[in-house]
Design a protein around this motif. Structure first.
Motif, PDB file in Angstrom:
ATOM      1  N   ARG A  36       0.845  -1.176   0.000  1.00 24.09           N
ATOM      2  CA  ARG A  36       0.000   0.000   0.000  1.00 24.09           C
ATOM      3  C   ARG A  36       0.883   1.230   0.000  1.00 24.09           C
ATOM      4  O   ARG A  36       1.999   1.210   0.548  1.00 24.09           O
ATOM      5  CB  ARG A  36      -0.985   0.022   1.169  1.00 24.09           C
ATOM      6  CG  ARG A  36      -0.417   0.108   2.538  1.00 24.09           C
ATOM      7  CD  ARG A  36      -1.518   0.188   3.597  1.00 24.09           C
ATOM      8  NE  ARG A  36      -2.112   1.518   3.675  1.00 24.09           N
ATOM      9  CZ  ARG A  36      -3.146   1.842   4.463  1.00 24.09           C
ATOM     10  NH1 ARG A  36      -3.698   0.913   5.250  1.00 24.09           N
ATOM     11  NH2 ARG A  36      -3.638   3.063   4.488  1.00 24.09           N
ATOM     12  N   GLN A  37       0.378   2.284  -0.642  1.00 16.79           N
ATOM     13  CA  GLN A  37       1.136   3.515  -0.745  1.00 16.79           C
ATOM     14  C   GLN A  37       0.307   4.661  -0.208  1.00 16.79           C
ATOM     15  O   GLN A  37      -0.792   4.925  -0.696  1.00 16.79           O
ATOM     16  CB  GLN A  37       1.539   3.800  -2.202  1.00 16.79           C
ATOM     17  CG  GLN A  37       2.424   5.013  -2.357  1.00 16.79           C
ATOM     18  CD  GLN A  37       2.897   5.206  -3.791  1.00 16.79           C
ATOM     19  OE1 GLN A  37       2.161   5.017  -4.731  1.00 16.79           O
ATOM     20  NE2 GLN A  37       4.158   5.597  -3.937  1.00 16.79           N
ATOM     21  N   GLN A  44       4.586   0.325   1.526  1.00 14.87           N
ATOM     22  CA  GLN A  44       4.636  -0.559   2.681  1.00 14.87           C
ATOM     23  C   GLN A  44       4.177  -1.955   2.277  1.00 14.87           C
ATOM     24  O   GLN A  44       3.101  -2.112   1.694  1.00 14.87           O
ATOM     25  CB  GLN A  44       3.754  -0.016   3.814  1.00 14.87           C
ATOM     26  CG  GLN A  44       4.213   1.337   4.343  1.00 14.87           C
ATOM     27  CD  GLN A  44       3.246   1.858   5.391  1.00 14.87           C
ATOM     28  OE1 GLN A  44       2.228   2.452   5.089  1.00 14.87           O
ATOM     29  NE2 GLN A  44       3.582   1.612   6.639  1.00 14.87           N
ATOM     30  N   LEU A  45       4.980  -2.949   2.617  1.00 13.04           N
ATOM     31  CA  LEU A  45       4.695  -4.320   2.209  1.00 13.04           C
ATOM     32  C   LEU A  45       3.636  -4.956   3.105  1.00 13.04           C
ATOM     33  O   LEU A  45       3.798  -5.007   4.326  1.00 13.04           O
ATOM     34  CB  LEU A  45       5.988  -5.133   2.266  1.00 13.04           C
ATOM     35  CG  LEU A  45       5.894  -6.585   1.854  1.00 13.04           C
ATOM     36  CD1 LEU A  45       5.511  -6.707   0.379  1.00 13.04           C
ATOM     37  CD2 LEU A  45       7.218  -7.287   2.117  1.00 13.04           C
ATOM     38  N   TYR A  89      -3.309   0.688  -3.536  1.00 11.78           N
ATOM     39  CA  TYR A  89      -2.721  -0.647  -3.379  1.00 11.78           C
ATOM     40  C   TYR A  89      -2.040  -1.075  -4.674  1.00 11.78           C
ATOM     41  O   TYR A  89      -2.621  -0.996  -5.747  1.00 11.78           O
ATOM     42  CB  TYR A  89      -3.800  -1.651  -2.988  1.00 11.78           C
ATOM     43  CG  TYR A  89      -4.332  -1.421  -1.601  1.00 11.78           C
ATOM     44  CD1 TYR A  89      -5.371  -0.519  -1.372  1.00 11.78           C
ATOM     45  CD2 TYR A  89      -3.776  -2.072  -0.508  1.00 11.78           C
ATOM     46  CE1 TYR A  89      -5.833  -0.275  -0.086  1.00 11.78           C
ATOM     47  CE2 TYR A  89      -4.236  -1.844   0.776  1.00 11.78           C
ATOM     48  CZ  TYR A  89      -5.263  -0.943   0.982  1.00 11.78           C
ATOM     49  OH  TYR A  89      -5.717  -0.705   2.256  1.00 11.78           O
ATOM     50  N   PHE A  90      -0.800  -1.521  -4.525  1.00 13.85           N
ATOM     51  CA  PHE A  90      -0.037  -1.984  -5.665  1.00 13.85           C
ATOM     52  C   PHE A  90       0.301  -3.459  -5.504  1.00 13.85           C
ATOM     53  O   PHE A  90       0.704  -3.910  -4.428  1.00 13.85           O
ATOM     54  CB  PHE A  90       1.265  -1.197  -5.815  1.00 13.85           C
ATOM     55  CG  PHE A  90       1.072   0.194  -6.318  1.00 13.85           C
ATOM     56  CD1 PHE A  90       1.064   1.260  -5.436  1.00 13.85           C
ATOM     57  CD2 PHE A  90       0.896   0.435  -7.671  1.00 13.85           C
ATOM     58  CE1 PHE A  90       0.879   2.552  -5.899  1.00 13.85           C
ATOM     59  CE2 PHE A  90       0.709   1.719  -8.142  1.00 13.85           C
ATOM     60  CZ  PHE A  90       0.707   2.782  -7.246  1.00 13.85           C
ATOM     61  N   CYS A  91       0.177  -4.161  -6.597  1.00  9.18           N
ATOM     62  CA  CYS A  91       0.632  -5.532  -6.699  1.00  9.18           C
ATOM     63  C   CYS A  91       1.924  -5.524  -7.510  1.00  9.18           C
ATOM     64  O   CYS A  91       2.104  -4.678  -8.400  1.00  9.18           O
ATOM     65  CB  CYS A  91      -0.432  -6.373  -7.408  1.00  9.18           C
ATOM     66  SG  CYS A  91       0.045  -8.070  -7.760  1.00  9.18           S
ATOM     67  N   ALA A  92       2.824  -6.435  -7.200  1.00 10.96           N
ATOM     68  CA  ALA A  92       4.073  -6.550  -7.943  1.00 10.96           C
ATOM     69  C   ALA A  92       4.455  -8.015  -8.042  1.00 10.96           C
ATOM     70  O   ALA A  92       3.972  -8.860  -7.287  1.00 10.96           O
ATOM     71  CB  ALA A  92       5.194  -5.754  -7.265  1.00 10.96           C
TER      72      ALA A  92
ATOM     73  N   LEU B  98      12.251  -6.084  -0.573  1.00 10.45           N
ATOM     74  CA  LEU B  98      12.803  -4.745  -0.727  1.00 10.45           C
ATOM     75  C   LEU B  98      12.192  -3.839   0.330  1.00 10.45           C
ATOM     76  O   LEU B  98      11.001  -3.930   0.619  1.00 10.45           O
ATOM     77  CB  LEU B  98      12.486  -4.189  -2.113  1.00 10.45           C
ATOM     78  CG  LEU B  98      13.234  -4.763  -3.305  1.00 10.45           C
ATOM     79  CD1 LEU B  98      12.734  -4.133  -4.593  1.00 10.45           C
ATOM     80  CD2 LEU B  98      14.732  -4.562  -3.153  1.00 10.45           C
ATOM     81  N   ILE B  99      13.020  -2.974   0.876  1.00  3.95           N
ATOM     82  CA  ILE B  99      12.556  -1.965   1.809  1.00  3.95           C
ATOM     83  C   ILE B  99      12.665  -0.629   1.102  1.00  3.95           C
ATOM     84  O   ILE B  99      13.759  -0.240   0.672  1.00  3.95           O
ATOM     85  CB  ILE B  99      13.390  -1.977   3.090  1.00  3.95           C
ATOM     86  CG1 ILE B  99      13.265  -3.349   3.770  1.00  3.95           C
ATOM     87  CG2 ILE B  99      12.928  -0.873   4.038  1.00  3.95           C
ATOM     88  CD1 ILE B  99      14.235  -3.577   4.878  1.00  3.95           C
ATOM     89  N   PHE B 100      11.529   0.058   0.977  1.00  3.42           N
ATOM     90  CA  PHE B 100      11.477   1.295   0.216  1.00  3.42           C
ATOM     91  C   PHE B 100      11.597   2.504   1.124  1.00  3.42           C
ATOM     92  O   PHE B 100      11.087   2.515   2.258  1.00  3.42           O
ATOM     93  CB  PHE B 100      10.160   1.390  -0.560  1.00  3.42           C
ATOM     94  CG  PHE B 100      10.091   0.482  -1.753  1.00  3.42           C
ATOM     95  CD1 PHE B 100       9.679  -0.829  -1.625  1.00  3.42           C
ATOM     96  CD2 PHE B 100      10.431   0.953  -3.015  1.00  3.42           C
ATOM     97  CE1 PHE B 100       9.611  -1.674  -2.731  1.00  3.42           C
ATOM     98  CE2 PHE B 100      10.370   0.125  -4.127  1.00  3.42           C
ATOM     99  CZ  PHE B 100       9.969  -1.190  -3.983  1.00  3.42           C
ATOM    100  N   GLY B 101      12.243   3.538   0.603  1.00  2.31           N
ATOM    101  CA  GLY B 101      12.211   4.828   1.261  1.00  2.31           C
ATOM    102  C   GLY B 101      10.898   5.531   0.954  1.00  2.31           C
ATOM    103  O   GLY B 101      10.042   4.994   0.244  1.00  2.31           O
ATOM    104  N   THR B 102      10.751   6.734   1.473  1.00  5.28           N
ATOM    105  CA  THR B 102       9.484   7.456   1.335  1.00  5.28           C
ATOM    106  C   THR B 102       9.397   8.270   0.048  1.00  5.28           C
ATOM    107  O   THR B 102       8.367   8.851  -0.229  1.00  5.28           O
ATOM    108  CB  THR B 102       9.253   8.374   2.535  1.00  5.28           C
ATOM    109  OG1 THR B 102      10.383   9.226   2.676  1.00  5.28           O
ATOM    110  CG2 THR B 102       9.061   7.563   3.817  1.00  5.28           C
ATOM    111  N   GLY B 103      10.478   8.321  -0.708  1.00  2.00           N
ATOM    112  CA  GLY B 103      10.428   8.947  -2.025  1.00  2.00           C
ATOM    113  C   GLY B 103      10.838  10.400  -2.061  1.00  2.00           C
ATOM    114  O   GLY B 103      10.744  11.127  -1.064  1.00  2.00           O
TER     115      GLY B 103
END
Lengths: 112, 110
Positions: A36-37, A44-45, A89-92, B98-103
Motif C-alpha cells: 500500500r502507498q 509498505q509491504l 494498493y499496488f501488486c508486484a 525490498l525496503i522502500f524509502g518514502t520517495g
C-alpha cells in the motif's frame, strides 16, 4: 508482453464491507507482493507470496489476508474494511526475492 | 522505524540542471539498492540499481553513487528533462524483500 494487471482500478466501499482486490501477471513469476502507498510513507509491504499457497506476512499485514491458488494470480482481501485502509494498493511480481519487481498500475480504494 | 531514508522530500530543478537525490540506510547487511521511478497514476518501475560491491553505476543520464562506509547513496539526474518529473524511490534489499524509502518528488521546469 510483460505485464501486471490489477482490478479494479478504483473502488469505493463503506466501512464494514468486504473488499477483494485482484492481481494478475503473465511472466510466470514465482514471487508476488501486495503493497500500500500512502502520502509521505512510501510503499509498505503487506504480504509476499513465494508461490501457490506459500504466503508470508509483510510489515503491515493486520486487517488483510491474501489468496494465491494459481501462480499468475494473487488476491488481497479486506474483511470488514476500515476507513484507515483507504489507500492506493499496488501488486508486484518478480523472478526472485526482492530482485527487479514489476508493478501493476494500482487500485485506489476509498473506504467511507 | 525507517530503515531507508530519502532526502529531500521534493526537489525542483530547471531543465538542463542536475538533480541530486539522497538516500541512506541503517542495516549493513543490505547488498542491493534499486531506484524506482513512479509517474502519477502509475506503478513504480525499476530505473537503475547498484550492488554493494560497486561504488558507481551509470545508465545514460542517471548515475548512482554509493558509499558503503557511510551507508549512503545518491541518484544524479544530469541534463534533467521535463519528462523526468516523477517520484523516485530508493530501496534496499533486506532478506527476502525490498525496503522502500518514502520517495523524492522531482519537478523539472522548462
Amino acid at each position: 508482453d510483460m505485464k501486471v494487471t490489477q482490478m479494479p482500478r478504483y473502488l469505493i466501499k463503506r466501512m464494514g464491507e468486504n473488499v477483494l482486490l485482484e492481481c494478475g501477471q503473465d511472466m510466470s513469476h514465482e514471487t508476488m507482493y501486495w503493497y500500500r502507498q500512502d502520502p509521505g510513507l512510501g510503499l509498505q509491504l503487506i504480504y509476499i507470496s513465494y508461490d501457490v499457497d506459500s504466503n508470508s506476512e509483510g510489515d503491515i499485514p493486520k486487517g488483510y489476508r491474501v489468496s494465491r491458488k494459481k501462480r499468475e494470480h494473487f488476491s488481497l482481501i479486506l474483511d470488514s474494511a476500515k476507513t484507515n485502509q483507504t489507500s492506493v494498493y499496488f501488486c508486484a511480481s518478480s523472478w526472485d526475492w526482492g530482485v527487479e519487481q514489476y508493478f501493476g498500475p494500482g487500485t485506489r480504494l476509498t473506504v467511507l | 522505524q525507517q530503515q531507508v531514508r530519502q532526502s529531500p522530500q521534493s526537489l525542483t530543478v530547471w531543465e538542463g540542471e542536475t538533480a541530486i537525490l539522497n538516500c541512506s540506510y541503517e542495516d549493513s547487511t543490505f547488498n542491493y539498492f534499486p531506484w524506482y521511478q513512479q509517474f502519477p497514476g502509475e506503478g513504480p518501475a525499476l530505473l537503475i540499481s547498484i550492488s554493494s560491491v560497486s561504488d558507481k553505476k551509470e545508465d545514460g543520464r542517471f548515475t548512482i553513487f554509493f558509499n558503503k562506509r557511510e551507508k549512503k547513496l545518491s541518484l544524479h539526474i544530469t541534463d534533467s528533462q521535463p519528462g523526468d518529473s516523477a517520484t523516485y524511490f530508493c530501496a534496499a534489499k533486506g532478506g527476502r524483500a525490498l525496503i522502500f524509502g518514502t520517495g523524492t518528488t522531482v519537478s523539472v521546469s522548462p
